[in-house]
Design an enzyme around this catalytic site. Structure first.
Site, PDB file in Angstrom:
ATOM      1  N   HIS A  51      -1.680  -5.001  -4.751  1.00 59.57           N
ATOM      2  CA  HIS A  51      -1.395  -3.873  -4.596  1.00 59.57           C
ATOM      3  C   HIS A  51      -2.593  -2.737  -4.755  1.00 59.57           C
ATOM      4  CE1 HIS A  51       2.181  -5.424  -6.238  1.00 59.57           C
ATOM      5  NE2 HIS A  51       2.823  -5.132  -5.144  1.00 59.57           N
TER       6      HIS A  51
ATOM      7  N   HIS B  62       3.099  -1.322  -0.688  1.00 60.21           N
ATOM      8  CA  HIS B  62       3.488  -1.209   0.654  1.00 60.21           C
ATOM      9  C   HIS B  62       2.747  -0.157   1.205  1.00 60.21           C
ATOM     10  CE1 HIS B  62       6.041   1.286  -2.384  1.00 60.21           C
ATOM     11  NE2 HIS B  62       6.082   2.115  -1.481  1.00 60.21           N
TER      12      HIS B  62
ATOM     13  N   GLY C  13       7.147  -0.713   5.634  1.00 57.68           N
ATOM     14  CA  GLY C  13       7.505   0.160   6.539  1.00 57.68           C
ATOM     15  C   GLY C  13       6.730   0.489   7.811  1.00 57.68           C
TER      16      GLY C  13
ATOM     17  N   MET D  81       9.909  -7.172   7.784  1.00 52.96           N
ATOM     18  CA  MET D  81      11.203  -7.612   7.299  1.00 52.96           C
ATOM     19  C   MET D  81      12.254  -6.927   8.195  1.00 52.96           C
ATOM     20  SD  MET D  81      12.518  -8.096   3.528  1.00 52.96           S
ATOM     21  CE  MET D  81      11.952  -6.284   3.008  1.00 52.96           C
TER      22      MET D  81
END
Length: 220
Positions: free
Chosen positions: A112, A132, A166, A186
């Site tokens: 991260h 993300h 995203g 995904m």
């Protein structure tokens, strides 16, 4: 062990399974998009080793190559299936513990930050998943880390950084221009009415940004 510093010919496209895993859906989406996918991750924290093994066996029986399957978290399952790829999360075994047993496997780590990427490289990772990047429904209430963080991470890494979180097809190009060596998706495929066409859109967008050569992190 794979060469962590070898050049890639093209950016990678990873598919991450949804949780809980719907095996028929996973098979239908994976097979439809297979020509455009480099890797398919079997990830479900609730699955037992036996359950994950069943998923892998169904994938192999359906014709998905073992070399494209990534076992997430479970080193025991990876060893039992002679898997070529293992991905470790923050709650998994350490890279240092897994590497001696995972000889010959491509070994990934979820990270991260740039600092975590540097440590993963020192510990023997072959690639990392960074995210993300953008806001995503799978991480409600947690803002995306953004392109600046992705760029810093890619600059710090001697191995491929795969971006996740995203990412839409129209954003894939800017992800690659930030220095990422690929994208993991995904819901972008599992919710698509035509998974093959959606996967092709990601692939074409990445390739257009890549332009046949290695992009420099942070280039525009």
């Amino acid at each position: 062990m794979p060469n962590r510093n070898s050049a890639q010919n093209a950016p990678e496209l990873h598919l991450i399974s949804t949780s809980p895993i719907d095996i028929p859906k996973l098979l239908s989406v994976s097979l439809a998009a297979l020509p455009y996918l480099d890797y398919i991750h079997v990830r479900d924290k609730q699955l037992t080793a036996k359950g994950q093994l069943e998923v892998l066996q169904r994938m192999l029986e359906s014709g998905i190559p073992l070399g494209k399957i990534v076992v997430n978290d479970r080193l025991d399952v990876a060893l039992a299936t002679r898997a070529a790829n293992l991905h470790l999360a923050g709650h998994s075994l350490s890279l240092g513990s897994a590497r001696p047993l995972a000889s010959g496997m491509r070994l990934g780590r979820s990270i991260h930050s740039a600092e975590e990427a540097v440590q993963a490289a020192a510990d023997g990772a072959d690639y990392c998943l960074f995210g993300h990047v953008y806001d995503t429904a799978s991480k409600p209430g947690l803002p995306g880390r953004g392109l600046a963080a992705l760029t810093a991470t890619a600059k710090a890494c001697p191995f491929p950084v795969i971006a996740i979180g995203g990412i839409r097809p129209d954003q894939a190009g800017e992800i690659i221009r930030c220095g990422a060596r690929g994208i993991a998706i995904m819901t972008g495929l599992f919710h698509a009415p035509a998974p093959a066409e959606e996967a092709q859109s990601y692939r074409l967008s990445m390739q257009a940004a890549w332009k046949g050569g290695e992009p420099r992190a942070g280039s525009s």
